[in-house]
Write an enzyme that holds these catalytic residues in place. Sequence first.
Site, PDB file in Angstrom:
ATOM      1  CB  SER A  39      -0.972   0.031   1.177  1.00 56.92           C
ATOM      2  OG  SER A  39      -0.279   0.244   2.378  1.00 56.92           O
ATOM      3  CE  LYS A  80      -2.815   2.183   4.697  1.00 58.49           C
ATOM      4  NZ  LYS A  80      -2.469   1.235   3.694  1.00 58.49           N
TER       5      LYS A  80
END
Length: 186
Positions: A39, A80
């Site tokens: 990701s 993230k």
Amino acid sequence: MTSKKRSWTDWLKLIIILLLILLIVRMFTFNPLIVEGPSMQPTLMNDDRIIVDKISLLFKEPERFDIVVFHTTSRKNYIKRIIGLPGETIEYKDDILYVNNKQVDEPFITSVKDQLPLNARYTTNFTLLEDIPGGYNKVPDGHVFVLGDNRPNSTDSRRLGYIPTNQITGIARFTYWPLNEFGLIK
């Protein structure tokens, strides 16, 4: 014989004290972490080894584009990039990020976007109010909006909703493995 015994116990005490100091430093300042999943590509790859800075959060709030580690459950950490800060509007339109209706460049994904076919989108269009869980038109106080750098393959705020800042455990600062990626994280 007693001096040998004393010397041995002194060494044992020293080792125990050093181990306790190392444990405290690791718990409250820096933490090694292994990146799991795709990701955050191209910035961080699966199995990259990084150092997460915990101590900075004691002195300041995380900033836009910081790569943060946070808890969503007691067993799962996510890593993230912060895109939106409290009180900001976030919109993605035609592969361009808008913060408070102003275009914001994202240099960390430019190389990937440049490789896309003509008219292809790397990040799907969205607005906070219409597409993000929670029903807010701005990032709520005490929360941030995060996205993975690999926008087509990331579980992030588009699915998880806003991330409480008190769930952020650290900021990714340094890659130490693989050696060809050794250095500060951008």
